[in-house]
Design an enzyme around this catalytic site. Structure first.
Site, PDB file in Angstrom:
ATOM      1  N   ASP A  65      57.877  51.750 -26.440  1.00  0.00           N
ATOM      2  CA  ASP A  65      56.452  51.851 -26.089  1.00  0.00           C
ATOM      3  C   ASP A  65      56.027  53.316 -26.099  1.00  0.00           C
ATOM      4  O   ASP A  65      56.483  54.098 -25.261  1.00  0.00           O
ATOM      5  CB  ASP A  65      56.214  51.256 -24.694  1.00  0.00           C
ATOM      6  CG  ASP A  65      54.747  51.328 -24.274  1.00  0.00           C
ATOM      7  OD1 ASP A  65      53.965  50.478 -24.729  1.00  0.00           O
ATOM      8  OD2 ASP A  65      54.376  52.252 -23.511  1.00  0.00           O
ATOM      9  N   TYR A  70      50.956  60.482 -25.692  1.00  0.00           N
ATOM     10  CA  TYR A  70      52.204  60.970 -25.092  1.00  0.00           C
ATOM     11  C   TYR A  70      52.777  62.199 -25.793  1.00  0.00           C
ATOM     12  O   TYR A  70      53.689  62.847 -25.258  1.00  0.00           O
ATOM     13  CB  TYR A  70      53.280  59.859 -25.054  1.00  0.00           C
ATOM     14  CG  TYR A  70      52.903  58.609 -24.284  1.00  0.00           C
ATOM     15  CD1 TYR A  70      51.775  58.577 -23.469  1.00  0.00           C
ATOM     16  CD2 TYR A  70      53.673  57.457 -24.378  1.00  0.00           C
ATOM     17  CE1 TYR A  70      51.427  57.415 -22.783  1.00  0.00           C
ATOM     18  CE2 TYR A  70      53.334  56.301 -23.684  1.00  0.00           C
ATOM     19  CZ  TYR A  70      52.207  56.282 -22.894  1.00  0.00           C
ATOM     20  OH  TYR A  70      51.881  55.141 -22.217  1.00  0.00           O
ATOM     21  N   LYS A  99      49.544  53.382 -29.280  1.00  0.00           N
ATOM     22  CA  LYS A  99      48.202  53.128 -28.730  1.00  0.00           C
ATOM     23  C   LYS A  99      47.166  54.112 -29.257  1.00  0.00           C
ATOM     24  O   LYS A  99      47.479  55.281 -29.502  1.00  0.00           O
ATOM     25  CB  LYS A  99      48.245  53.214 -27.191  1.00  0.00           C
ATOM     26  CG  LYS A  99      49.376  52.421 -26.563  1.00  0.00           C
ATOM     27  CD  LYS A  99      49.359  52.433 -25.044  1.00  0.00           C
ATOM     28  CE  LYS A  99      50.676  51.885 -24.501  1.00  0.00           C
ATOM     29  NZ  LYS A  99      51.723  52.911 -24.336  1.00  0.00           N
ATOM     30  N   HIS A 132      44.276  51.855 -25.792  1.00  0.00           N
ATOM     31  CA  HIS A 132      44.940  52.366 -24.581  1.00  0.00           C
ATOM     32  C   HIS A 132      44.106  52.098 -23.318  1.00  0.00           C
ATOM     33  O   HIS A 132      44.656  51.706 -22.278  1.00  0.00           O
ATOM     34  CB  HIS A 132      45.197  53.869 -24.752  1.00  0.00           C
ATOM     35  CG  HIS A 132      46.330  54.405 -23.946  1.00  0.00           C
ATOM     36  ND1 HIS A 132      47.134  55.433 -24.362  1.00  0.00           N
ATOM     37  CD2 HIS A 132      46.797  54.059 -22.725  1.00  0.00           C
ATOM     38  CE1 HIS A 132      48.049  55.697 -23.442  1.00  0.00           C
ATOM     39  NE2 HIS A 132      47.860  54.872 -22.434  1.00  0.00           N
TER      40      HIS A 132
END
Ligand SMILES: NC(=O)c1ccc[n+]([C@@H]2O[C@H](COP(=O)([O-])OP(=O)(O)OC[C@H]3O[C@@H](n4cnc5c(N)ncnc54)[C@H](OP(=O)(O)O)[C@@H]3O)[C@@H](O)[C@H]2O)c1
Ligand SMILES: *[C@@H]1O[C@H](CO)[C@@H](O)[C@H](O)[C@H]1NC(C)=O
Length: 309
Positions: A65, A70, A99, A132
């Protein structure tokens, strides 16, 4: 010859017996592994991400994930390249989720944003692409007036192009889900939301399940781990109600909480970059909690997110 092979395996820390993670069928017919590796973390975590992917796949993780937010998709891509070239898995045995960030919500921004994620990941498709958050932002973080129904049209295009095998949402509530269900051609396959013992989300999980939407559970350890909140409600990792259950099954309280999420029919997303904890967090498929034990853990609920004061 065999001795050389065994020696090389030991030196390389190669795990011949890794955990087999079961899969669940999504509403579009695709299979999704029942547990995912969380990858959100500090700069130090990002630096370790290539190695983490190698360790995780060795341990049996098949689902990763990530998110463009990130800042680790490139490192994850290198890790995926490693495990493929090491022959540990084939691409079709890996499930990669990423996402769309809030500043790319215009319908015509979605596919280009996904193509950028794919380039960083070194992949030609992801298994799952999620919005997201339902809320759109401008590049400077200020709110943008873009309806997630428009964003979803871009997501549908991504699926039609084969760039995402499945599409879904994250952080959507009941009314947002209902509005999307009533105004879309392709239904969301997944909703990824925060779930743990102090935020059990029964109503939202039930709603998703009734609609055939699979739920992924983020921040699964809740306040069992230090979130820098001195007023954190129980349970902590040494809570007697959890340690009693843990003793019964010969597991850690972290594993009990992951099993709780599995037994509620959700897909937990534990994050770790530590080799031992990675192994521990996937070693949760050889036992099951009783309905009473699930209820005991749900009773910790305070509707309290780990994000915020
Ligand atoms: N969609 C969204 O909006 C959203 C939001 C938040 C998170 N997420 C996803 O969900 C994932 C997980 O959430 P999270 O990172 O907030 O929290 P988490 O997985 O609940 O907790 C991670 C923390 O627990 C520690 N840990 C891991 N395994 C442990 C174990 N067995 N025993 C004790 N400590 C352990 C980790 O440290 P070590 O690494 O040192 O082991 C880390 O400090 C994220 O990484 C991300 O992929 C999604
Ligand atoms: C959590 O929120 C739900 C829905 O609003 C409510 O029914 C429930 O009583 C709340 N639980 C706690 C412990 O605050």
């Amino acid at each position: 010859m065999l001795r050389v092979f065994v020696f090389v395996c030991l030196v390389a820390g190669y795990h011949v017996s890794s955990v087999q993670v079961p899969t669940t069928t999504l509403n579009d017919g695709n299979q999704i592994p029942a547990l995912a590796l969380g990858t959100y973390g500090s700069a130090e975590d990002i630096a370790k991400m290539r190695q983490t992917i190698n360790l995780a796949v060795e341990a049996g993780y098949s689902h990763i994930d990530t998110a463009s937010l990130y800042g680790n998709e490139d490192k994850i891509g290198l890790g995926i390249k490693d495990v493929l070239s090491r022959g540990l898995v084939k691409r079709e045995d890996l499930f990669v989720t990423t996402k769309l960030w809030n500043d790319k919500h215009a319908q015509n921004q979605v596919v280009p944003a996904l193509r950028e994620s794919l380039a960083r990941l070194g992949l030609d498709y992801v298994d799952l692409y999620l919005i997201h958050f339902p809320d759109a932002q401008n590049a400077d973080g200020s709110p943008a007036n873009i309806d997630y129904l428009d964003t979803w049209k871009g997501m549908e295009e991504a699926k039609r192009l084969g760039l995402a095998k499945s599409i879904g949402i994250s952080n959507f509530d009941v009314s947002q889900i209902d509005r999307l269900m009533g105004n879309s051609q392709i239904k969301p396959a997944v909703n990824e939301i925060e779930i743990h013992p102090t935020l059990t989300q029964e109503a939202l999980v039930d709603h998703c399940h009734k609609l055939g939407i699979v739920v992924m559970a983020y921040s699964p350890f809740g306040f069992l781990v230090d979130r820098g909140n001195p007023n954190a409600p129980p349970p902590r990792s040494d809570d007697p109600k959890l340690t009693d259950i843990a003793k019964k099954y010969g597991k850690s309280t972290s594993q009990i909480v992951l099993r709780y999420l599995l037994d509620r029919g959700t897909i937990p997303i534990p994050k770790s970059t530590n080799a031992d904890r990675l192994k521990q967090n996937i070693d949760v498929f050889d036992f099951q909690l009783t309905p009473e034990e699930v209820a005991t853990i749900s009773n910790f609920n305070k509707n309290k997110s780990v994000f915020g004061s």
